[in-house]
Motif scaffolding. Structure first.
Motif, PDB file in Angstrom:
ATOM      1  N   SER A  44      -4.419   6.132   1.864  1.00  0.00           N
ATOM      2  CA  SER A  44      -4.467   7.333   2.684  1.00  0.00           C
ATOM      3  C   SER A  44      -4.701   8.545   1.995  1.00  0.00           C
ATOM      4  CB  SER A  44      -3.320   7.641   3.512  1.00  0.00           C
ATOM      5  OG  SER A  44      -1.965   7.654   2.284  1.00  0.00           O
ATOM      6  N   ASP A  45      -4.845   8.742   0.873  1.00  0.00           N
ATOM      7  CA  ASP A  45      -5.159  10.071   0.214  1.00  0.00           C
ATOM      8  C   ASP A  45      -6.513  10.032  -0.464  1.00  0.00           C
ATOM      9  OD1 ASP A  45      -2.790  11.068   0.644  1.00  0.00           O
ATOM     10  OD2 ASP A  45      -1.803  10.559  -1.178  1.00  0.00           O
ATOM     11  N   THR A  46      -7.135   8.926  -0.334  1.00  0.00           N
ATOM     12  CA  THR A  46      -8.617   8.830  -0.909  1.00  0.00           C
ATOM     13  C   THR A  46      -9.671   8.032   0.016  1.00  0.00           C
ATOM     14  OG1 THR A  46      -7.860   6.855  -2.031  1.00  0.00           O
ATOM     15  CG2 THR A  46      -7.897   8.648  -3.249  1.00  0.00           C
ATOM     16  N   ILE A  60     -16.375   7.564   3.225  1.00  0.00           N
ATOM     17  CA  ILE A  60     -15.885   6.978   1.932  1.00  0.00           C
ATOM     18  C   ILE A  60     -14.664   6.132   2.001  1.00  0.00           C
ATOM     19  CG2 ILE A  60     -15.088   9.035   0.695  1.00  0.00           C
ATOM     20  CD1 ILE A  60     -16.726   7.857  -1.749  1.00  0.00           C
ATOM     21  N   ILE A  61     -14.541   5.047   1.295  1.00  0.00           N
ATOM     22  CA  ILE A  61     -13.103   4.228   1.347  1.00  0.00           C
ATOM     23  C   ILE A  61     -13.184   4.136  -0.374  1.00  0.00           C
ATOM     24  CG2 ILE A  61     -11.821   2.186   1.848  1.00  0.00           C
ATOM     25  CD1 ILE A  61     -13.207   1.889   4.267  1.00  0.00           C
ATOM     26  N   CYS A  62     -11.990   4.904  -0.806  1.00  0.00           N
ATOM     27  CA  CYS A  62     -11.789   4.772  -2.426  1.00  0.00           C
ATOM     28  C   CYS A  62     -10.215   4.495  -2.397  1.00  0.00           C
ATOM     29  CB  CYS A  62     -12.137   6.147  -2.788  1.00  0.00           C
ATOM     30  SG  CYS A  62     -11.757   6.318  -4.759  1.00  0.00           S
ATOM     31  N   GLY A  63     -10.074   3.871  -3.390  1.00  0.00           N
ATOM     32  CA  GLY A  63      -8.639   3.770  -4.238  1.00  0.00           C
ATOM     33  C   GLY A  63      -8.583   4.112  -5.344  1.00  0.00           C
ATOM     34  N   VAL A  64      -7.152   4.261  -5.775  1.00  0.00           N
ATOM     35  CA  VAL A  64      -7.004   4.441  -7.366  1.00  0.00           C
ATOM     36  C   VAL A  64      -6.039   3.094  -7.771  1.00  0.00           C
ATOM     37  CG1 VAL A  64      -5.780   5.807  -8.981  1.00  0.00           C
ATOM     38  CG2 VAL A  64      -7.021   6.604  -7.017  1.00  0.00           C
ATOM     39  N   GLU A  65      -6.615   2.332  -8.698  1.00  0.00           N
ATOM     40  CA  GLU A  65      -5.914   1.218  -9.387  1.00  0.00           C
ATOM     41  C   GLU A  65      -5.579   1.461 -10.723  1.00  0.00           C
ATOM     42  OE1 GLU A  65      -9.713  -1.106  -9.152  1.00  0.00           O
ATOM     43  OE2 GLU A  65      -9.527  -1.358  -7.145  1.00  0.00           O
ATOM     44  N   ASP A  66      -4.396   0.917 -10.988  1.00  0.00           N
ATOM     45  CA  ASP A  66      -3.662   1.274 -12.292  1.00  0.00           C
ATOM     46  C   ASP A  66      -3.895  -0.256 -13.165  1.00  0.00           C
ATOM     47  OD1 ASP A  66      -2.097   1.820 -14.710  1.00  0.00           O
ATOM     48  OD2 ASP A  66      -0.755   2.975 -13.237  1.00  0.00           O
ATOM     49  N   THR A  67      -4.510  -0.251 -14.344  1.00  0.00           N
ATOM     50  CA  THR A  67      -4.548  -1.452 -14.980  1.00  0.00           C
ATOM     51  C   THR A  67      -3.275  -1.523 -15.956  1.00  0.00           C
ATOM     52  OG1 THR A  67      -5.693  -0.357 -16.697  1.00  0.00           O
ATOM     53  CG2 THR A  67      -6.930  -1.229 -14.962  1.00  0.00           C
ATOM     54  N   GLY A  68      -2.512  -0.809 -16.092  1.00  0.00           N
ATOM     55  CA  GLY A  68      -1.487  -0.524 -17.153  1.00  0.00           C
ATOM     56  C   GLY A  68      -1.891   0.166 -18.230  1.00  0.00           C
ATOM     57  N   TYR A  72      -8.131   4.167 -12.636  1.00  0.00           N
ATOM     58  CA  TYR A  72      -9.516   4.017 -12.194  1.00  0.00           C
ATOM     59  C   TYR A  72      -9.751   4.465 -10.622  1.00  0.00           C
ATOM     60  CZ  TYR A  72     -10.817   2.152 -16.753  1.00  0.00           C
ATOM     61  OH  TYR A  72     -11.011   1.876 -17.824  1.00  0.00           O
ATOM     62  N   GLY A  73     -10.461   5.284 -10.345  1.00  0.00           N
ATOM     63  CA  GLY A  73     -10.912   5.306  -8.820  1.00  0.00           C
ATOM     64  C   GLY A  73     -11.831   3.914  -8.651  1.00  0.00           C
ATOM     65  N   HIS A  74     -11.733   3.749  -7.261  1.00  0.00           N
ATOM     66  CA  HIS A  74     -12.603   2.640  -6.942  1.00  0.00           C
ATOM     67  C   HIS A  74     -13.382   2.920  -5.717  1.00  0.00           C
ATOM     68  CE1 HIS A  74     -13.050  -2.061  -6.669  1.00  0.00           C
ATOM     69  NE2 HIS A  74     -14.071  -1.312  -6.419  1.00  0.00           N
ATOM     70  N   ILE A  75     -14.591   3.090  -5.671  1.00  0.00           N
ATOM     71  CA  ILE A  75     -15.411   3.392  -4.243  1.00  0.00           C
ATOM     72  C   ILE A  75     -15.604   1.956  -3.720  1.00  0.00           C
ATOM     73  CG2 ILE A  75     -17.374   4.012  -3.128  1.00  0.00           C
ATOM     74  CD1 ILE A  75     -17.651   6.206  -5.514  1.00  0.00           C
ATOM     75  N   CYS A  76     -14.749   1.725  -2.721  1.00  0.00           N
ATOM     76  CA  CYS A  76     -14.822   0.178  -2.008  1.00  0.00           C
ATOM     77  C   CYS A  76     -16.089   0.355  -1.000  1.00  0.00           C
ATOM     78  CB  CYS A  76     -13.649   0.010  -1.559  1.00  0.00           C
ATOM     79  SG  CYS A  76     -12.131   0.045  -2.400  1.00  0.00           S
ATOM     80  N   ALA A 101      -9.374  11.214  -6.555  1.00  0.00           N
ATOM     81  CA  ALA A 101      -8.918  10.128  -7.717  1.00  0.00           C
ATOM     82  C   ALA A 101      -8.460  10.844  -8.931  1.00  0.00           C
ATOM     83  CB  ALA A 101     -10.040   9.363  -8.069  1.00  0.00           C
ATOM     84  N   MET A 102      -8.873  12.251  -9.326  1.00  0.00           N
ATOM     85  CA  MET A 102      -8.630  12.943 -10.296  1.00  0.00           C
ATOM     86  C   MET A 102      -7.202  13.258  -9.839  1.00  0.00           C
ATOM     87  SD  MET A 102     -11.808  14.857 -11.902  1.00  0.00           S
ATOM     88  CE  MET A 102     -13.374  14.484 -10.813  1.00  0.00           C
ATOM     89  N   ILE A 103      -6.826  13.844  -8.818  1.00  0.00           N
ATOM     90  CA  ILE A 103      -5.482  14.293  -8.485  1.00  0.00           C
ATOM     91  C   ILE A 103      -4.505  13.365  -8.829  1.00  0.00           C
ATOM     92  CG2 ILE A 103      -4.096  15.118  -6.859  1.00  0.00           C
ATOM     93  CD1 ILE A 103      -6.424  16.724  -5.589  1.00  0.00           C
ATOM     94  N   GLN A 104      -4.964  12.057  -8.656  1.00  0.00           N
ATOM     95  CA  GLN A 104      -4.162  10.871  -8.876  1.00  0.00           C
ATOM     96  C   GLN A 104      -4.323  10.162 -10.443  1.00  0.00           C
ATOM     97  OE1 GLN A 104      -3.614   7.867  -6.054  1.00  0.00           O
ATOM     98  NE2 GLN A 104      -4.355   9.147  -4.411  1.00  0.00           N
TER      99      GLN A 104
END
Length: 154
Positions: A44-46, A60-68, A72-76, A101-104
């Motif tokens: 919802s925020d990206t 644009i549909i983007c998400g933020v993924e945490d690999t541990g 990373y932001g991800h443009i879907c 994404a940077m905010i996150q």
């Protein structure tokens, strides 16, 4: 250059019909309505819409993924109505998603693009994205994808 009067806002469920129209005119394999609904809820925020004079002309549909280890932001998905392309709308949407994404606390943005989509590859390269590797058979029709990334400098 940014189109005068262009407004970027968060995508809402009410925007899905317009987004589906842009998808059908932009991709050989548009997302299903349910997938779009899930993306709006999950990210919802990206997820953002570009409007010009009250008409949705891109998204644009983007998400933020945490690999541990990294975030990373991800443009879907990104698309602009064919008749509205080459006006800076896509660039404005990408920059807005990067900001979100940077905010996150994302340190980079990644995306996949069809190897045959040379115009998209050129577009992303101009925005500072670099090809990092290729995925064989990524798309439903088995076309390969190029993964591109842009690292944020803080």
């Amino acid at each position: 250059m940014q189109e005068r009067g262009l407004r970027i806002r968060k995508m809402a469920l009410a925007d899905i019909t317009a987004v589906q129209g842009i998808e059908r005119n932009s991709f050989p394999d548009p997302w299903a309505r349910e997938t779009l609904e899930e993306a709006i809820t999950t990210f919802s925020d990206t997820v953002f819409i570009a409007e010009l004079e009250g008409t949705i002309c891109g998204y644009i549909i983007c998400g933020v993924e945490d690999t541990g280890e990294e975030r990373y932001g991800h443009i879907c998905s990104l698309a602009v109505s064919p008749d509205m392309r080459n006006r800076g709308i896509g660039k404005t949407l990408v920059r807005r998603a990067e900001q979100a994404a940077m905010i996150q606390k994302a340190t980079a943005m990644q995306l996949e693009v069809r190897v045959s989509n040379t115009s998209a590859i050129q577009f992303y390269t101009k925005l500072g994205y670099e090809p990092v590797f290729q995925i064989c058979g990524y798309y439903a029709d088995t076309e390969d994808a190029i993964v591109m990334m842009r690292w944020f400098r803080f």
